[in-house]
Motif scaffolding. Structure first.
Motif, PDB file in Angstrom:
ATOM      1  N   GLN A 122       1.016  -0.951  -0.163  1.00  0.00           N
ATOM      2  CA  GLN A 122      -0.310   0.039   0.269  1.00  0.00           C
ATOM      3  C   GLN A 122       0.703   1.431  -0.210  1.00  0.00           C
ATOM      4  O   GLN A 122       0.757   2.256  -1.067  1.00  0.00           O
ATOM      5  CB  GLN A 122      -1.472  -0.078   1.104  1.00  0.00           C
ATOM      6  N   ASN A 129      -8.721  -6.007  -0.901  1.00  0.00           N
ATOM      7  CA  ASN A 129      -8.942  -4.880  -0.410  1.00  0.00           C
ATOM      8  C   ASN A 129      -9.006  -3.737  -0.942  1.00  0.00           C
ATOM      9  O   ASN A 129      -7.422  -3.338  -1.552  1.00  0.00           O
ATOM     10  CB  ASN A 129      -8.230  -4.805   0.920  1.00  0.00           C
ATOM     11  N   LEU A 150      -4.299  -1.766   4.218  1.00  0.00           N
ATOM     12  CA  LEU A 150      -4.397  -2.564   3.738  1.00  0.00           C
ATOM     13  C   LEU A 150      -3.316  -3.473   3.646  1.00  0.00           C
ATOM     14  O   LEU A 150      -2.345  -2.988   3.206  1.00  0.00           O
ATOM     15  CB  LEU A 150      -5.029  -2.656   1.849  1.00  0.00           C
TER      16      LEU A 150
END
Ligand code: GLU
Length: 223
Positions: free
Chosen positions: A14, A42, A60
């Motif tokens: 992320q 996600n 995430l």
């Protein structure tokens, strides 16, 4: 123009994806988003700036992921139309730069086969086509999808539970940044320069599967 990024390696994806997206802001965009793959996928996306997404996004967890800055061509800039786009199962996520010219016909066909669309984008047909063709082999599903779509594209696909990314390009730039047991994908070199300066340029009709320590590229339609 907008931008596209991907990461596969051993670090958390992320923050890397968000940093890479920030380096592509010069290309212009109206929305942005990321998807991180682990046992499921996600996502966090909206019609906001990358800096705002960095603040808004919950952590995430996962070491494989994709990101996108959108320049809307089909569907207004909105949270739902922002990329990544998921399939019906939520286990496949796609980012795409470009335009799928025959998306209406494909959307009708996929809808009649039971697929549920939630966005107004042309891109969402790609997620559902991968879903339709996926039987455990991402490369095969991507190859079949490319045979159905017409238009311009840089595509990155991630599937839950798979530490790999599928990539394809036609008339839209895409590069691979080669790292040490990690690899990066982006629309343009500046996106990945914080991590590596070893770059490979994809050509039109290239299709590939990228893992942390392998890069397999071939021409669409060849073995
Ligand atoms: N045609 C896609 C859309 O409208 C992708 C646009 C882009 O290249 O950012 O969502």
């Amino acid at each position: 123009m907008c931008g596209i990024v991907g990461y596969v390696g051993s670090k958390q994806a992320q923050p890397i994806l968000l940093n890479c997206l920030g380096r592509l802001e010069y290309r212009g965009y109206d929305s942005c988003g990321v998807a991180v793959s682990s046992n499921n996928i996600n996502t966090c996306k909206d019609a906001i700036r990358v800096a705002a997404l960095k603040k808004a996004a919950p952590p995430l967890s996962g070491t494989t992921g994709i990101g996108h800055t959108r320049w809307a061509t089909h569907g207004e800039p909105s949270q739902i139309n922002a990329h990544p786009h998921l399939d019906c199962t939520g286990h496949i996520a796609v980012v795409h730069n470009g335009v799928i010219n025959n998306f209406q016909k494909l959307k009708q066909q996929l809808t009649s086969e039971g697929h549920k669309f939630i966005s107004e984008t042309d891109t969402e047909v790609i997620s559902h086509l991968i879903e339709k063709y996926y039987d455990g082999y991402l490369e095969k599903a991507l190859e079949a999808t490319l045979s159905d779509i017409e238009g311009s594209y840089a595509i990155i696909v991630t599937v839950a539970c798979e530490s790999k990314l599928g990539v394809a390009r036609k008339n839209t730039p895409l590069i691979i940044g080669i790292g040490d047991r990690e690899n990066f994908i982006a629309s343009d070199v500046p996106a990945i320069l914080d991590y590596t300066d070893r770059v490979m340029y994809l050509e039109d009709d290239d299709i590939g599967i990228i893992t942390a320590d392998s890069i397999k590229i071939r021409r669409h339609g060849t073995e």
